[in-house]
Design a protein around this motif. Structure first.
Motif, PDB file in Angstrom:
ATOM      1  N   LEU A   1      19.064  23.677  19.682  1.00  0.00           N
ATOM      2  CA  LEU A   1      20.254  24.289  18.619  1.00  0.00           C
ATOM      3  C   LEU A   1      21.759  23.008  19.019  1.00  0.00           C
ATOM      4  O   LEU A   1      22.285  22.671  20.302  1.00  0.00           O
ATOM      5  N   HIS A   2      22.375  23.055  17.203  1.00  0.00           N
ATOM      6  CA  HIS A   2      23.458  22.632  17.890  1.00  0.00           C
ATOM      7  C   HIS A   2      24.826  23.086  18.279  1.00  0.00           C
ATOM      8  O   HIS A   2      24.338  25.026  17.918  1.00  0.00           O
ATOM      9  N   VAL A   3      25.547  23.281  18.673  1.00  0.00           N
ATOM     10  CA  VAL A   3      26.794  23.739  20.019  1.00  0.00           C
ATOM     11  C   VAL A   3      28.056  23.524  18.751  1.00  0.00           C
ATOM     12  O   VAL A   3      27.548  22.446  18.007  1.00  0.00           O
ATOM     13  N   ASN A   4      28.901  24.125  18.829  1.00  0.00           N
ATOM     14  CA  ASN A   4      30.928  24.352  18.045  1.00  0.00           C
ATOM     15  C   ASN A   4      31.218  23.816  19.887  1.00  0.00           C
ATOM     16  O   ASN A   4      31.272  23.687  20.111  1.00  0.00           O
ATOM     17  N   PRO A   5      32.451  23.065  18.939  1.00  0.00           N
ATOM     18  CA  PRO A   5      33.515  22.966  19.861  1.00  0.00           C
ATOM     19  C   PRO A   5      33.811  23.443  20.771  1.00  0.00           C
ATOM     20  O   PRO A   5      34.091  23.258  22.242  1.00  0.00           O
ATOM     21  N   LYS A   6      33.410  25.278  21.049  1.00  0.00           N
ATOM     22  CA  LYS A   6      33.622  25.702  22.409  1.00  0.00           C
ATOM     23  C   LYS A   6      32.692  25.783  22.891  1.00  0.00           C
ATOM     24  O   LYS A   6      32.278  26.417  24.000  1.00  0.00           O
ATOM     25  N   GLY A   7      31.302  25.364  22.423  1.00  0.00           N
ATOM     26  CA  GLY A   7      30.264  24.705  23.450  1.00  0.00           C
ATOM     27  C   GLY A   7      29.140  26.207  22.764  1.00  0.00           C
ATOM     28  O   GLY A   7      28.462  26.478  23.307  1.00  0.00           O
ATOM     29  N   MET A   8      29.183  27.174  22.063  1.00  0.00           N
ATOM     30  CA  MET A   8      28.841  28.429  21.539  1.00  0.00           C
ATOM     31  C   MET A   8      27.788  27.761  20.482  1.00  0.00           C
ATOM     32  O   MET A   8      27.762  26.471  19.695  1.00  0.00           O
ATOM     33  N   GLN A   9      26.649  28.081  20.794  1.00  0.00           N
ATOM     34  CA  GLN A   9      24.846  28.095  20.020  1.00  0.00           C
ATOM     35  C   GLN A   9      25.531  28.372  19.006  1.00  0.00           C
ATOM     36  O   GLN A   9      25.603  29.846  19.190  1.00  0.00           O
ATOM     37  N   LEU A  10      24.882  27.836  17.591  1.00  0.00           N
ATOM     38  CA  LEU A  10      24.639  28.029  16.103  1.00  0.00           C
ATOM     39  C   LEU A  10      23.226  28.597  16.379  1.00  0.00           C
ATOM     40  O   LEU A  10      22.938  28.318  15.863  1.00  0.00           O
ATOM     41  N   ALA A  11      23.631  30.187  16.417  1.00  0.00           N
ATOM     42  CA  ALA A  11      22.246  30.585  15.845  1.00  0.00           C
ATOM     43  C   ALA A  11      23.149  32.355  15.951  1.00  0.00           C
ATOM     44  O   ALA A  11      23.979  32.866  16.725  1.00  0.00           O
ATOM     45  N   GLY A  12      22.993  33.094  14.933  1.00  0.00           N
ATOM     46  CA  GLY A  12      23.460  34.241  14.705  1.00  0.00           C
ATOM     47  C   GLY A  12      24.398  34.356  13.111  1.00  0.00           C
ATOM     48  O   GLY A  12      24.381  33.644  12.534  1.00  0.00           O
ATOM     49  N   ALA A  13      24.613  35.276  13.662  1.00  0.00           N
ATOM     50  CA  ALA A  13      25.977  35.673  12.541  1.00  0.00           C
ATOM     51  C   ALA A  13      27.335  34.536  12.702  1.00  0.00           C
ATOM     52  O   ALA A  13      28.244  35.126  12.862  1.00  0.00           O
ATOM     53  N   VAL A  14      26.770  33.134  12.036  1.00  0.00           N
ATOM     54  CA  VAL A  14      27.879  32.474  12.629  1.00  0.00           C
ATOM     55  C   VAL A  14      28.798  32.291  11.568  1.00  0.00           C
ATOM     56  O   VAL A  14      28.263  31.510  10.360  1.00  0.00           O
ATOM     57  N   ALA A  15      29.881  32.070  11.655  1.00  0.00           N
ATOM     58  CA  ALA A  15      30.821  33.145  12.570  1.00  0.00           C
ATOM     59  C   ALA A  15      31.732  34.179  11.867  1.00  0.00           C
ATOM     60  O   ALA A  15      32.817  33.683  11.969  1.00  0.00           O
ATOM     61  N   LYS A  16      30.945  35.432  12.422  1.00  0.00           N
ATOM     62  CA  LYS A  16      31.279  36.777  11.674  1.00  0.00           C
ATOM     63  C   LYS A  16      33.161  36.538  11.926  1.00  0.00           C
ATOM     64  O   LYS A  16      33.496  36.599  13.702  1.00  0.00           O
ATOM     65  N   GLY A  17      33.664  37.250  11.304  1.00  0.00           N
ATOM     66  CA  GLY A  17      35.022  36.933  11.840  1.00  0.00           C
ATOM     67  C   GLY A  17      36.050  36.019  11.477  1.00  0.00           C
ATOM     68  O   GLY A  17      37.357  36.348  12.060  1.00  0.00           O
ATOM     69  N   ALA A  18      36.154  35.006  11.866  1.00  0.00           N
ATOM     70  CA  ALA A  18      36.366  33.655  11.508  1.00  0.00           C
ATOM     71  C   ALA A  18      35.871  32.612  10.455  1.00  0.00           C
ATOM     72  O   ALA A  18      35.828  33.310   9.645  1.00  0.00           O
ATOM     73  N   LYS A  19      37.571  32.383  10.558  1.00  0.00           N
ATOM     74  CA  LYS A  19      37.831  31.517   8.776  1.00  0.00           C
ATOM     75  C   LYS A  19      37.537  30.820   8.383  1.00  0.00           C
ATOM     76  O   LYS A  19      37.280  29.746   8.069  1.00  0.00           O
ATOM     77  N   ALA A  20      36.267  29.507   9.591  1.00  0.00           N
ATOM     78  CA  ALA A  20      35.307  28.717   9.260  1.00  0.00           C
ATOM     79  C   ALA A  20      34.150  29.104   9.935  1.00  0.00           C
ATOM     80  O   ALA A  20      33.787  30.286  10.617  1.00  0.00           O
ATOM     81  N   GLY A  21      33.126  28.340   9.629  1.00  0.00           N
ATOM     82  CA  GLY A  21      31.732  28.640  10.131  1.00  0.00           C
ATOM     83  C   GLY A  21      31.047  29.160   8.461  1.00  0.00           C
ATOM     84  O   GLY A  21      31.571  29.334   7.148  1.00  0.00           O
ATOM     85  N   CYS A  22      30.120  29.112   9.004  1.00  0.00           N
ATOM     86  CA  CYS A  22      28.611  29.629   7.782  1.00  0.00           C
ATOM     87  C   CYS A  22      29.392  30.291   7.224  1.00  0.00           C
ATOM     88  O   CYS A  22      28.707  30.271   5.864  1.00  0.00           O
TER      89      CYS A  22
END
Ligand code: HEC
Length: 179
Positions: A135-156
């Motif tokens: 998996l690719h990770v975001n700048p915070k090191g979180m793995q990009l799988a699931g509800a990416v990124a629910k509730g956030a202003k950026a992301g899938c």
């Protein structure tokens, strides 16, 4: 002084454990691996994967892309999958990718219809794989799988919400309700 440090660290760990992230958790990672296996068995990822004609892409997906719609089974449930391969690197062009896709493949971004997973967002399960299925990770090191990124202003999810038809899919509206 030292003791206070330990206490503060302990409570920080506790609160992060209680507030589970909407993606990149162990269960998401496991599911992404099952999905990768299903894609691999179907010949949709990995060496000699079925591909479509490469086209010029746009940010944040690669300079050149190819996208395939299919259906695969994960955990005994057969449902829709959209696989977008993101190509880049020096010398990338539609022709170069068509001739040698694996040389330029940088990421495999996938949307999988997982019933009951995230009703707020059309039940899409989002993943950004590396070419080897990790998996690719975001700048915070979180793995990009699931509800990416629910509730956030950026992301899938934040970006795909703008797709026409209310189905979160940009390229077509075949999966939109009532179609
Ligand atoms: C800033 C906006 C933006 C973000 C963030 C984004 N995408 Fe996309 N995505 C697009 C656009 C625009 C298209 C359609 C154009 C194209 O083919 O590139 C698209 C297309 C896709 C497609 C093909 C289906 C469709 O909607 O047409 C998949 C699959 C996909 N994205 C997965 C992802 C995943 C997984 C993530 C997160 C890791 C993500 N995208 C993040 C803008 C975005």
């Amino acid at each position: 002084m030292k003791k206070r440090w330990v206490l503060a660290l302990g409570s920080a760990l506790l609160s992060s454990a209680v507030m589970a992230a909407p993606f990149g958790e162990e269960a998401d990672i496991k599911y992404s691996q099952d999905l990768w296996s299903a894609l691999s068995s179907a010949g949709l990822v990995g060496a000699d994967a079925i591909m479509s004609t490469p086209y010029t892409g746009q940010h944040p997906h690669g300079a050149v892309l190819d996208t395939i719609d299919a259906k695969v089974s994960v955990g005994g449930v057969n449902d829709l999958v959209i696989i977008k391969r993101n190509y880049g690197g020096e010398g990338v062009s539609k022709q170069a990718v068509a001739d040698n896709p694996s040389k330029y493949l940088q990421a495999v971004t996938v949307m999988y219809k997982r019933k009951g997973f995230d009703a707020d967002n059309q039940d899409w399960f989002w993943v950004k794989y590396k070419p080897d299925g990790s998996l690719h990770v975001n700048p915070k090191g979180m793995q990009l799988a699931g509800a990416v990124a629910k509730g956030a202003k950026a992301g899938c999810i934040a970006c795909h919400t703008a797709a026409p038809g209310g189905d979160m899919v940009f390229n077509h509206d075949r999966y939109a309700k009532g179609m």
